[in-house]
Design an enzyme around this catalytic site. Sequence first.
Site, short mmCIF file in Angstrom:
data_model
loop_
_atom_site.label_atom_id
_atom_site.label_comp_id
_atom_site.label_asym_id
_atom_site.label_seq_id
_atom_site.Cartn_x
_atom_site.Cartn_y
_atom_site.Cartn_z
N SER A 124 0.92 -1.22 0.33
CA SER A 124 0.34 -0.33 0.31
C SER A 124 0.93 1.81 -0.03
CB SER A 124 -1.11 0.23 1.02
OG SER A 124 -0.49 -0.42 2.02
N ASN B 143 -1.62 -2.79 12.39
CA ASN B 143 -3.43 -2.55 13.26
C ASN B 143 -4.14 -1.61 14.15
OD1 ASN B 143 -3.22 -4.93 11.86
ND2 ASN B 143 -4.44 -6.04 13.15
N THR C 173 -41.27 24.81 -9.96
CA THR C 173 -41.41 22.42 -9.48
C THR C 173 -41.42 22.35 -11.33
OG1 THR C 173 -43.39 23.27 -9.28
CG2 THR C 173 -42.80 23.89 -7.48
N HIS C 174 -41.20 21.06 -11.14
CA HIS C 174 -41.34 20.56 -12.26
C HIS C 174 -40.32 20.85 -13.12
CE1 HIS C 174 -44.77 18.15 -10.04
NE2 HIS C 174 -44.66 19.24 -9.63
N SER D 142 -15.08 25.55 -27.82
CA SER D 142 -14.83 24.00 -28.49
C SER D 142 -14.36 23.95 -29.87
CB SER D 142 -16.71 24.32 -29.58
OG SER D 142 -16.43 23.34 -30.62
N LYS E 244 -19.13 28.83 -29.41
CA LYS E 244 -19.25 27.80 -28.10
C LYS E 244 -18.09 28.41 -27.11
CE LYS E 244 -21.14 24.75 -27.60
NZ LYS E 244 -22.03 23.85 -27.94
N ASN F 297 -18.58 26.81 -23.13
CA ASN F 297 -19.60 25.82 -22.64
C ASN F 297 -18.83 25.56 -21.23
OD1 ASN F 297 -19.78 24.85 -25.65
ND2 ASN F 297 -17.56 23.43 -25.34
N GLU G 224 -20.30 21.34 -15.13
CA GLU G 224 -20.61 20.18 -16.03
C GLU G 224 -19.63 18.85 -15.28
OE1 GLU G 224 -21.76 19.94 -20.28
OE2 GLU G 224 -20.01 21.49 -20.06
N TYR H 184 -8.99 -7.22 11.95
CA TYR H 184 -8.25 -6.39 11.37
C TYR H 184 -8.77 -7.67 10.46
CZ TYR H 184 -5.21 -4.92 7.50
OH TYR H 184 -4.80 -4.32 6.88
N GLN I 266 -7.38 -2.56 4.11
CA GLN I 266 -6.05 -1.85 3.06
C GLN I 266 -6.77 -1.19 1.91
OE1 GLN I 266 -2.41 -3.10 3.16
NE2 GLN I 266 -2.39 -3.39 0.95
N LYS J 88 -8.47 2.91 1.86
CA LYS J 88 -7.47 4.42 1.62
C LYS J 88 -7.81 5.15 0.16
CE LYS J 88 -4.30 2.61 4.86
NZ LYS J 88 -4.65 1.88 4.93
N1 ARG Z 1 -0.92 -1.29 5.28
C1 ARG Z 1 -1.51 -1.61 5.68
C2 ARG Z 1 -3.50 -1.27 5.70
O1 ARG Z 1 -2.98 -0.51 5.42
C3 ARG Z 1 -1.62 -1.93 7.51
C4 ARG Z 1 -2.43 -2.58 8.26
C5 ARG Z 1 -1.69 -4.06 8.31
N2 ARG Z 1 -2.09 -4.85 9.07
C6 ARG Z 1 -1.56 -6.15 8.78
N3 ARG Z 1 -1.63 -7.22 9.99
N4 ARG Z 1 -0.69 -6.43 8.12
O2 ARG Z 1 -4.20 -1.61 6.05
#
Ligand code: ARG
Length: 459
Positions: A23, A110, A155-156, A277, A283, A285, A290, A317, A322, A325
Amino acid sequence: MQKMWAGRFSTQTASLLDQFNASIMFDRKLYAEDIEGSIAHARMLCAQGILNIEELEQIESGMAQVREEIESERFEWRIGDEDLHMAIEKRLTEIIGEAGKKLHTARSRNDQVAVDFRRYVLRKNRELMLQLKALIAALLEVAKPHTHTLLPGMTHLQHAQPINFAFHLMAYASMFKRDIERFESSTKRNNISPLGCAALAGTPHNIDRSMSAKELGFDSVSINCLDTVSDRDFALEILFNISTMMMHISRLAEELILWSSYEFRFVELSDAYSTGSSIMPQKKNPDVPELLRGKTGRVFGNLMGLLTVMKGLPLAYNKDTQEDKEGVFDSVETAQISLEILKEALLSMTVKPHYMYQACKVGHLSATDLADYLVKHCGIPFREAHHITGRAVAKAEELGIDLSDMDFETLHAIDARIHANVTEFLSIEHSMNARTSEGGTATLRTMEQIIYFEHYLKD
Ligand code: ARG
């Protein structure tokens, strides 16, 4: 490269596994939270006699160097290090030696990742609240000169009743205020420290969770470690809160798109926030609104994505987590640039009261006013008044005029109970200003709303 956890392994991991498992290419965004979390943890370990003062000082100065290396882009991020937690700890140990190896006492990745990610989300909650306030301030600035500027309320998407432009904008201020409140309440609920939960069950070391929580700006310590290391509600909440906010932004964007069309011409977006455009030279835009409307889609997707990751996860966990994120980073970045550009587009657009007024003169916007007049001034029951007004509208259609321009004689011929003062009630200005009930569109009521939001921004 030897993995930190390689003790029980006899062969190297496959490089394909390294790529799949890592990660580090995205979680490095959390480096500040990670370093601060480690320092708070080390200070607590020292206060508890688990680290000595020299070790703490080495960790602190080593971490300062790591931070400096990251911020000056000299830090080497390697896939083989798996994630930012291990990369930073490894570098720390390279710099300071033995003391670095003690940092992970009474801690697990964790709880570490739970701390880092939670603090990132809480920080972004705060930034988004400030940006939303700036957006409301921009709406107020645009609105203030337009408490008398008439446009058709719909409305509508059909002409309904005349309102003023400031009133229309204050509807969005109301939405964005609710968005702020959602970020606020999420912050309050989630400002609790996971640090010290360790892998899942707590730790036998004599730690002081309140101390590290305080150091990191958390209000309190989480109640149950098993829950805490796998809880991602705070992430789901920011994704939901951003989704709702983007839904509001998208609605405003849709109106800006309509309003800047030739059919409406209520506003003109500035050249700085419009595009041309490649083939049609005439144009201009509305790409900005949008895209605001379009980007709302990915933000909804990120919310669905994480809800789906979380469903069915057994305690505690799991590596699935992971996946929490990237979607959050994407939604946050999308939200932040969207808020900024929407604010600029609003502040730089030109409002066209003339076209707004013109639009008020089609569609018989004062029909409800005629019905209300018949009830209030002629003693006619509303149902009957509704019917008489219908006939007046049909007559106006037949004559090719708007009801607001119909003369007394014509109205009197429709119903003899109508008095000569009727025409003043049919004017568009009168119609807007007649709506004086609380929260209504009358200029005075709109001004109250403006003042309300001005006070809100000051607190
Ligand atoms: N890179 C992991 C995550 O984003 C960190 C936690 C990892 N923990 C583990 N027991 N492998 O979740």
